[in-house]
Design an enzyme around this catalytic site. Sequence first.
Site, PDB file in Angstrom:
ATOM      1  N   LYS A 282       0.628  -0.832  -0.474  1.00  0.00           N
ATOM      2  CA  LYS A 282      -0.224  -0.376  -0.222  1.00  0.00           C
ATOM      3  C   LYS A 282       0.933   1.170  -0.111  1.00  0.00           C
ATOM      4  O   LYS A 282       2.104   1.552   0.298  1.00  0.00           O
ATOM      5  CB  LYS A 282      -0.985  -0.436   1.199  1.00  0.00           C
ATOM      6  CG  LYS A 282      -1.946  -0.953   1.441  1.00  0.00           C
ATOM      7  CD  LYS A 282      -2.798  -1.149   2.593  1.00  0.00           C
ATOM      8  CE  LYS A 282      -3.785  -1.897   3.041  1.00  0.00           C
ATOM      9  NZ  LYS A 282      -4.891  -1.341   2.038  1.00  0.00           N
ATOM     10  N   ARG A 356     -10.442 -11.561   1.998  1.00  0.00           N
ATOM     11  CA  ARG A 356     -11.641 -12.439   1.088  1.00  0.00           C
ATOM     12  C   ARG A 356     -10.629 -13.664   0.965  1.00  0.00           C
ATOM     13  O   ARG A 356     -11.239 -15.136   1.730  1.00  0.00           O
ATOM     14  CB  ARG A 356     -11.670 -12.131   0.114  1.00  0.00           C
ATOM     15  CG  ARG A 356     -10.672 -11.847  -1.048  1.00  0.00           C
ATOM     16  CD  ARG A 356     -11.177 -11.439  -2.285  1.00  0.00           C
ATOM     17  NE  ARG A 356     -11.372  -9.823  -1.997  1.00  0.00           N
ATOM     18  CZ  ARG A 356     -11.326  -9.137  -2.823  1.00  0.00           C
ATOM     19  NH1 ARG A 356     -11.458  -8.967  -4.565  1.00  0.00           N
ATOM     20  NH2 ARG A 356     -11.496  -7.760  -2.476  1.00  0.00           N
TER      21      ARG A 356
HETATM   22  N1  BES Z   1      -8.078  -3.819   4.467  1.00  0.00           N
HETATM   23  C1  BES Z   1      -8.228  -3.399   3.377  1.00  0.00           C
HETATM   24  C2  BES Z   1      -9.477  -2.718   3.191  1.00  0.00           C
HETATM   25  C3  BES Z   1      -9.695  -1.139   3.984  1.00  0.00           C
HETATM   26  C4  BES Z   1      -9.646   0.322   2.939  1.00  0.00           C
HETATM   27  C5  BES Z   1     -10.621  -1.069   5.099  1.00  0.00           C
HETATM   28  C6  BES Z   1      -9.661   0.538   3.442  1.00  0.00           C
HETATM   29  C7  BES Z   1     -10.246  -0.153   5.436  1.00  0.00           C
HETATM   30  C8  BES Z   1      -9.661   0.739   4.838  1.00  0.00           C
HETATM   31  C9  BES Z   1      -8.522  -4.188   2.270  1.00  0.00           C
HETATM   32  O1  BES Z   1      -7.552  -5.409   2.558  1.00  0.00           O
HETATM   33  C10 BES Z   1      -7.587  -4.006   0.578  1.00  0.00           C
HETATM   34  O2  BES Z   1      -6.639  -3.766   1.169  1.00  0.00           O
HETATM   35  N2  BES Z   1      -8.927  -4.344  -0.052  1.00  0.00           N
HETATM   36  C11 BES Z   1      -8.279  -4.000  -1.677  1.00  0.00           C
HETATM   37  C12 BES Z   1      -8.905  -4.610  -2.754  1.00  0.00           C
HETATM   38  C13 BES Z   1      -8.416  -4.854  -3.729  1.00  0.00           C
HETATM   39  C14 BES Z   1      -6.795  -5.114  -3.943  1.00  0.00           C
HETATM   40  C15 BES Z   1      -9.306  -5.276  -4.618  1.00  0.00           C
HETATM   41  C16 BES Z   1      -8.988  -2.725  -1.841  1.00  0.00           C
HETATM   42  O3  BES Z   1     -10.076  -2.027  -1.181  1.00  0.00           O
HETATM   43  O4  BES Z   1      -8.182  -1.505  -2.378  1.00  0.00           O
HETATM   44 MN    MN Z   2      -5.696  -5.732   2.030  1.00  0.00          MN
END
Ligand code: BES
Ligand code: MN
Length: 539
Positions: A282, A356
Amino acid sequence: MFRIRAITKAVRTRTFHTSSTQLHDAAIVGLHVDGQLLMPRSIAADGKESLTSLVKAAGVKGKAGESRVLYGNFGLGSDIQKVAVVGLGKQGTSAAAKDRIRMAVATGVKALKAQEAKDIGIAGMGHDQAAAEGASLGLYNFNQFKSGKKGAPNDVKISALDLESPNEVQAFEYGVIQARAQNLARILMETPSNHMTPTLFVERVRKELEGLGVDAKKLKITVRDRAWAEELKMGAFLSVAKGSDEPLRFLEIEYRGGKDGDKPLALVGKGVTFDSGGISIKPSANMGMMKGDMGGAATVAGALYGIAALQLPLNVIAGIPLCENMPSGKASKPGDVVTSMSGKTIEVDNTDAEGRLILADALTYISKTYKPHTLVDLATLTGAMDVALGSAYAGVFSTSNSLWSELDQAGEEAHEAFWRMPLHSVYLPQITANTTADLINTGGRSAGSCTAAVFLREFVHGIQRDDGFAKTEGEPTTEVGKPLEEDAGEDLKAGSVRYAHIDIAGVMDTQSNSGYYAKGMTGRPARALIEFAKRISSK
Ligand code: BES
Ligand code: MN
Ligand code: ZN
């Protein structure tokens, strides 16, 4: 319903007390916008008069959000010399009116705490549960890592000022437990990841649950490790955990408040104690927020705390997969293919779609092993959920209209609102086409929360795939791999489990400090989950 004596015992072991013989040094009194001051029953006649005239002189109108601390001797007995008059707005019995009470009492408690009050009595607000919730939530503050005076423990006590009937006492105690459950979830989420690893999460939750003093036959905690996950071939869960040096945990909490043989309610919570994204790392801005990526785990643990403390008459099983998502030489790489416990293969296109993956195996394990009548998972799953609904609603994706409606009502009662989102096969092609495996863990930008939900659904045993919501003409009939129902056996036919996935990414944190809100992690929707459990148990 639930047993009052058990509640009292659970609660009395802490600092909470209900009697009006306490030496309160402060009190909270509600004022409706129509001018009606909700006088404590025990107030003396001359006290009533002086309080009324002081409120008038102070110019308090009773509008929601208003709060004024008044000083004097109001004949409230003992040592009460500070009274916070709080505005309750319009009178009513609606969920919104109850939330005005929650907010007002929380505001009052904060104002009195700032004036060094130590033991606050709360006069009947017309809804004792909401008043108790507001008071206990309002006292929450996370200062564990502040040194010196700022890090002093919160020693303010709250109790009801003059409750008469057992019903009132029970409602107040119910509210205190609700708030404690949510405060626990808040603490678990807010605690930095180096102090809330999978191991430490399990330890903390065990300590809290054991502190309730519930019979060990009714409340069982089982902690699993990597060897166990390997034995069960949880390839998806393992693939996320392996990038970190912190060992994974799978926490099971079994609560048996119902009859033997009654199928349980199952709650599954995403417990990523830190989500760096892994190799698909990230951006660094706000990455620290990802210490709260175990919000699903925290709210499920909080709910179990509340359900057990209230001794609700139902069986519940909680399954909480816990790990870190880290980049390293041992981490999963984009393009890797893993085999989940269900046998379905998954292409890990993006290591940041890790929630997931760990939930897939947790859902398979819990649905197969415990054969729940209802299965609800909670997860800070997608940033897209925050884009869609923000912090106003958590998104609910459900196969069942009845389950949706029960969650909706519980959410409204707790003022932790839900909004229904589509859980539908129309989104399947996005996670089944263009992959070398059965499924791919990303579905592209479009409908990011919906493709995540339909991904999870593939791993629940005994599920009915579509159930009336947002049915489209000529819907795709794509089936992934071997349908789970085929090997499900007698008591696990398609449709025997009601399933809902709740994406809490948008409600994970708040910027607000007003009323019972506290800037930071929210612990939402721990209270709604307890309310939901209570509602389905008293049916
Ligand atoms: N934990 C994150 C989602 C999240 C983002 C929760 C911001 C709370 C605040 C999750 O694991 C994630 O990174 N999701 C990705 C999925 C994508 C790579 C398909 C996302 O939402 O960008
Ligand atoms: Mn994630
Ligand atoms: Zn995550």
